[in-house]
Design an enzyme around this catalytic site. Structure first.
Site, PDB file in Angstrom:
ATOM      1  N   SER A 149       0.857  -1.177   0.000  1.00 28.58           N
ATOM      2  CA  SER A 149       0.000   0.000   0.000  1.00 28.58           C
ATOM      3  C   SER A 149       0.893   1.227   0.000  1.00 28.58           C
ATOM      4  O   SER A 149       2.063   1.164   0.405  1.00 28.58           O
ATOM      5  CB  SER A 149      -0.880  -0.011   1.253  1.00 28.58           C
ATOM      6  OG  SER A 149      -1.502   1.237   1.464  1.00 28.58           O
ATOM      7  N   TYR A 162      -2.408  -0.934  11.098  1.00 24.44           N
ATOM      8  CA  TYR A 162      -2.289  -1.345   9.698  1.00 24.44           C
ATOM      9  C   TYR A 162      -1.064  -0.704   9.057  1.00 24.44           C
ATOM     10  O   TYR A 162      -0.287  -1.377   8.360  1.00 24.44           O
ATOM     11  CB  TYR A 162      -3.561  -0.946   8.953  1.00 24.44           C
ATOM     12  CG  TYR A 162      -3.556  -1.275   7.481  1.00 24.44           C
ATOM     13  CD1 TYR A 162      -3.894  -2.544   7.036  1.00 24.44           C
ATOM     14  CD2 TYR A 162      -3.234  -0.306   6.529  1.00 24.44           C
ATOM     15  CE1 TYR A 162      -3.909  -2.851   5.685  1.00 24.44           C
ATOM     16  CE2 TYR A 162      -3.243  -0.601   5.178  1.00 24.44           C
ATOM     17  CZ  TYR A 162      -3.579  -1.869   4.758  1.00 24.44           C
ATOM     18  OH  TYR A 162      -3.585  -2.163   3.424  1.00 24.44           O
TER      19      TYR A 162
END
Length: 355
Positions: A149, A162
């Site tokens: 990501s 996360y």
């Protein structure tokens, strides 16, 4: 749990393992591999989602092996890898994609919740990679794709667990890549950094904020990510792929002015990740989102109206070599034209005289 479904054109394709395959990016990626005739092992916890994903793989022309597994359990992941080899043969591609998250300011995330996110999102990749290497290294071939990501480089508010896990994956993957290069291994590892995506995760993430969780705009369809992951699996020599213009802009801006991004995200990061409306389900941190008698959530979330299905930046990333060759050719062509024009002008003036 194990179930095999055969499609009409499957049976001789590459063997691919996808974790987190019951929904979202994992689901779209499994179907994309199936469209190439791959034999796809679907690893996740949710029974409803896995069953529906297997059916999609079959309809796309692939063969599906369903394996119910929690990727935070190293032994279970090892066993799942062996099931894949027993059913399909040697593993060609392993895609680490499963994750979990908590949507809340850091002080409101309990130690157990933070640990669980880390175990699934980071250690799940570590355990998946170890299981893949166990089968790939003796054959000296195979590709491991780490689904990352923009948040692997740039942390944002409300997703501390996360973001921390994605940063950890980045460091882990770089270390492993160096080791494989040192030994001259034929096994490759690459990472695909993704933007905000229209997946069901925002309705099943554990959320303690007043609004519903949502991705930061612009939002891309999960098939954009799936195309990049499939491409990366076939071009594992590339260390990294950036998907979406927002990912490229974020990573470049963070490299140049991280302090500015800190202040910008402090102002905008809370509002840009929430919208109006009731929260979704109970979350999937401790149990599958589809539950024992739940429903299949599919690959798409609730943002189809705004999500885009293509990314020029993604095309550029996947075709970087071709574009480089084109630019070189254009440069050589331009140089040739300039030289030709110069010679013509020189011919019109006659031979030059030395000094």
């Amino acid at each position: 749990m194990r179930d095999v479904h055969k499609g009409a054109s499957a049976g001789h394709g590459e063997v691919v393992v996808v974790t987190g395959a019951s929904g979202g990016v994992g689901r779209a990626t499994a179907v994309a591999f199936a469209a190439r005739g791959a034999r796809v092992a679907l690893l996740a916890r949710g029974r409803e989602g896995l069953a529906a994903a297997a059916d999609e793989v079959r309809r796309a022309g692939g063969e599906a092996l369903v394996v119910g597994v929690d990727v935070a359990d190293a032994k279970a992941v090892d066993d799942a890898a062996q099931q894949v080899v027993d059913a399909f043969g040697p593993i060609d591609v392993w895609v680490n994609n499963a994750f979990a998250g908590v949507f809340a300011p850091f002080p409101e995330v309990t130690p157990d919740e933070f640990r669980r996110v880390t175990e699934v999102t980071y250690l799940g990749y570590v355990f998946g990679t170890r299981a893949a290497l166990h089968h790939m290294l003796p054959r000296d071939r195979g590709t491991i794709v780490q689904v990352g990501s923009a948040l692997a480089y740039r942390g944002i508010p409300l997703q501390s667990a996360y973001c921390g896990a994605k940063h950890a994956i980045q460091g882990f993957n770089e270390s492993l890549r160096c080791e494989l290069l040192h030994t001259g291994s034929g096994v490759r590892t690459t990472m695909v950094q993704l933007p905000g995506l229209n997946t069901p995760q925002f309705d099943w993430v554990l959320n303690r904020m007043p609004g519903r969780a949502r991705p930061v705009a612009p939002v891309y369809q999960p098939e954009v990510a799936a195309r990049a992951i499939v491409h990366a699996a076939s071009h594992g020599r590339r260390r990294e792929y950036w998907v979406g213009g927002s990912t490229a802009a974020t990573l470049i801006a963070n490299a140049v002015a991280p302090g500015f991004l800190d202040r910008y995200l402090a102002r905008t990061g809370f509002g840009s990740q929430q919208d109006d409306g009731p929260h979704g389900g109970p979350g999937n941190l401790w149990a599958p989102a589809d539950g024992p008698h739940g429903r299949d959530h599919g690959a798409h979330g609730r943002f189809d109206d705004e999500a885009v299905s293509g990314s020029p930046q993604d095309w550029v990333s996947r075709n970087r070599g071709r574009m480089g060759a084109g630019l070189v050719a254009a440069g050589v062509g331009g140089l040739g034209a300039a030289v030709t024009a110069g010679l013509r002008r020189r011919g019109r003036r006659g031979p030059s005289r030395g000094r």
